[in-house]
Design a protein around this motif. Structure first.
Motif, short mmCIF file in Angstrom:
data_model
loop_
_atom_site.label_atom_id
_atom_site.label_comp_id
_atom_site.label_asym_id
_atom_site.label_seq_id
_atom_site.Cartn_x
_atom_site.Cartn_y
_atom_site.Cartn_z
N ASP A 160 0.82 -1.22 0.00
CA ASP A 160 0.00 0.00 0.00
C ASP A 160 0.85 1.27 0.00
O ASP A 160 0.36 2.36 -0.33
CB ASP A 160 -0.95 0.00 1.20
N PRO A 164 -2.22 3.15 -3.00
CA PRO A 164 -3.24 2.93 -1.95
C PRO A 164 -4.16 1.76 -2.30
O PRO A 164 -4.68 1.70 -3.41
CB PRO A 164 -4.02 4.25 -1.95
N GLY A 165 -4.34 0.85 -1.36
CA GLY A 165 -5.27 -0.27 -1.57
C GLY A 165 -4.69 -1.41 -2.39
O GLY A 165 -5.39 -2.39 -2.69
N SER A 167 -2.61 -3.80 -1.79
CA SER A 167 -2.58 -5.12 -1.14
C SER A 167 -3.92 -5.84 -1.31
O SER A 167 -3.96 -7.02 -1.68
CB SER A 167 -2.24 -4.95 0.34
N ASP A 168 -5.03 -5.14 -1.08
CA ASP A 168 -6.36 -5.76 -1.24
C ASP A 168 -6.64 -6.11 -2.70
O ASP A 168 -7.22 -7.16 -2.99
CB ASP A 168 -7.46 -4.81 -0.72
N ILE A 169 -6.23 -5.23 -3.60
CA ILE A 169 -6.47 -5.48 -5.03
C ILE A 169 -5.78 -6.78 -5.46
O ILE A 169 -6.37 -7.65 -6.10
CB ILE A 169 -5.94 -4.30 -5.88
#
Lengths: 321, 321
Positions: A160, A164-165, A167-169
């Protein structure tokens, strides 16, 4: 650009003496390649590329890589050919590194490929796939779907900080891809790194392929998917469907795509985008301060991944259903 | 090692088209040279070195440098020769830089020169001095005694951070040298940077001199003094009088030294040591964080300076009085 290992003229002269190519006349380090050290060598019989394999190349893979180049060249593919030394081998040692002497291949890579270049690439890739079919050695693709989760584990915590974000993606994408990754597609030896800088042209005609150090056994269509990512996006990261169509048609003019390969392309393209996103992310986070090599931007491949996520069928790549 | 300017194949092809050397077949960046960007160029008629002149080379000096190379080659000296373009000129422009195409010179530089190499260097340097005598252009030595005080002014305040007491040492040395610097010595075009990496050998025979981008008009004996510093110290910085004697005898076998030159050698050697101490000190203090090029250690030349400070006459360099 790099020469990682310094070689003295005495060391090099002794190494060149093991080849039947006459006396060493000059050598110069080449400011290209991020994996190995490369030198241009001039001897009484011609010009050669000397490659010293640095730590990112596993020595046990070298017989596969060098053998493949010789095999492909015998079948008429234009590629650099390892020179046999006086003992009949193609692998030696120099300055503590595995080393090989390889023929000098003319040509230049194209910084802004046009559709015609993509068509020629497609043809050459299919010729490569056909020519490799009777190569006796094999090498698993360590950077395919099974390798991505372990790679991600090493950079997940810092992902991240790059975007931003992210890791989740990647976590969500990994799950989808692992679940749907195609099996039993036509397979064989693939290049696995056919970026524009590994494809030489002369007068807009493809003159050869180079850099076989990611070659491995995997689905042919995965090689195509890598090239869709590497050749068919513009610098603003918009997808150029004309180039994709040219690439696929060029390929199919030499080796017809089976329906299963065609249908798998969107997912393979996502997988290929994820593979380069992950390796670039890893390199981005691993690069030491003051390093000689600037790492490539991982976010470029996040944007390519997002394009392929929006694709429903391979018609988005320019072919009729 | 460096390629500072990226050149596209389209730019390069257009540039090569201005020369009568056939079509461009390949080009590779060379990982050598800290002043300019160098590329190896292969065309239908042979191999060439393409040099793009970066900011440390003044464009107005290029006619001197390139003209000198042509002049020396015409007089039989082995050195790279600028290739004439279709308009008869040797200087062009590429990627916003002055650029020249130069013949490819075989040979390799010797990392650990022996006395025989020093003798060959002395001969070649004297041949260079004689061959340059009727060269019609001239260029002052901006890095001679008159340039050292202004250079020192830019790094004086930080000098002691590199070596304790260095600022005082240099201040005192500058005064001595400025006071006693010899005038009216036999002069002409000198190379002024004949370090081992600018002298090529093949089979221990000197095959050529390269890199004329510090050449200028100054005392011949100052060129010798530079070489005493660059060739005759061991890696532990002890002075090897056998190598110095070989160098001076080699030189004198082609061009006899006058007594005034001989007597001036210790001071010229101090001046030459101070010149490289100052430029290295300046570079050392100026290098940006994360730079591609590691600056050379200035303290090496402080130690060489101290040796010459201890020398009373040129007999210390191995010659009879």
């Amino acid at each position: 650009m790099a020469v990682y290992t310094e070689v003295t003229d005495e060391q090099l002269s002794a190494f060149i003496d093991t080849y039947p190519i006459g006396q060493l006349l000059s050598f110069k380090g080449i400011a290209e390649g991020v994996e190995n050290s490369n030198f241009l060598v001039h001897t009484e019989t011609g010009y050669f590329i000397l490659t010293l394999y640095e730590k990112r190349v596993a020595p046990e893979d070298l017989p596969f890589f060098l053998g493949l180049m010789g095999h492909l060249a015998e079948r008429g593919l234009n590629c650099p050919i390892p020179v046999e030394n006086k003992s009949g081998g193609v692998l030696g040692e120099l300055a503590g590194r595995p080393a090989a002497l390889i023929s000098f291949l003319d040509g230049m890579w194209v910084k802004r490929p046009a559709a015609a270049h993509c068509a020629a690439l497609g043809e050459a890739m299919a010729q490569f796939h056909l020519a490799g079919q009777d190569f006796e050695l094999s090498r698993p693709n360590t950077l395919s779907v099974g390798g991505w989760r372990p790679l991600f584990a090493q950079c997940k915590d810092q992902a991240d900080s790059v975007y931003p974000g992210l890791s989740d993606i990647i976590t969500a994408e990994l799950e989808t891809i692992e679940k749907h990754w195609p099996k039993n597609l036509p397979s064989g030896v693939i290049h696995a790194d056919l970026f524009p800088d590994n494809v030489f042209f002369l007068n807009d005609r493809l003159s050869g392929l180079i850099d076989f150090y990611f070659a491995c056994n995997d689905a042919f269509a995965y090689d195509i998917a890598i090239c869709l990512n590497a050749w068919c996006f513009e610098t603003d990261l918009s997808f150029n469907v004309t180039k994709a169509r040219a690439l696929l048609n060029g390929y199919a003019s030499v080796r017809a795509l089976e329906p299963a390969e065609y249908n798998a392309l969107p997912l393979l393209a996502r997988g290929s985008a994820l593979r380069f996103l992950l390796t670039r992310l890893y390199d981005w986070l691993s690069v030491p301060d003051g390093a000689l090599v600037t790492p490539k931007d991982p976010v470029e491949y996040l944007k390519k991944l997002r394009f392929h996520q929006s694709v429903e069928t391979a018609t988005a790549y320019g072919l009729e259903a």
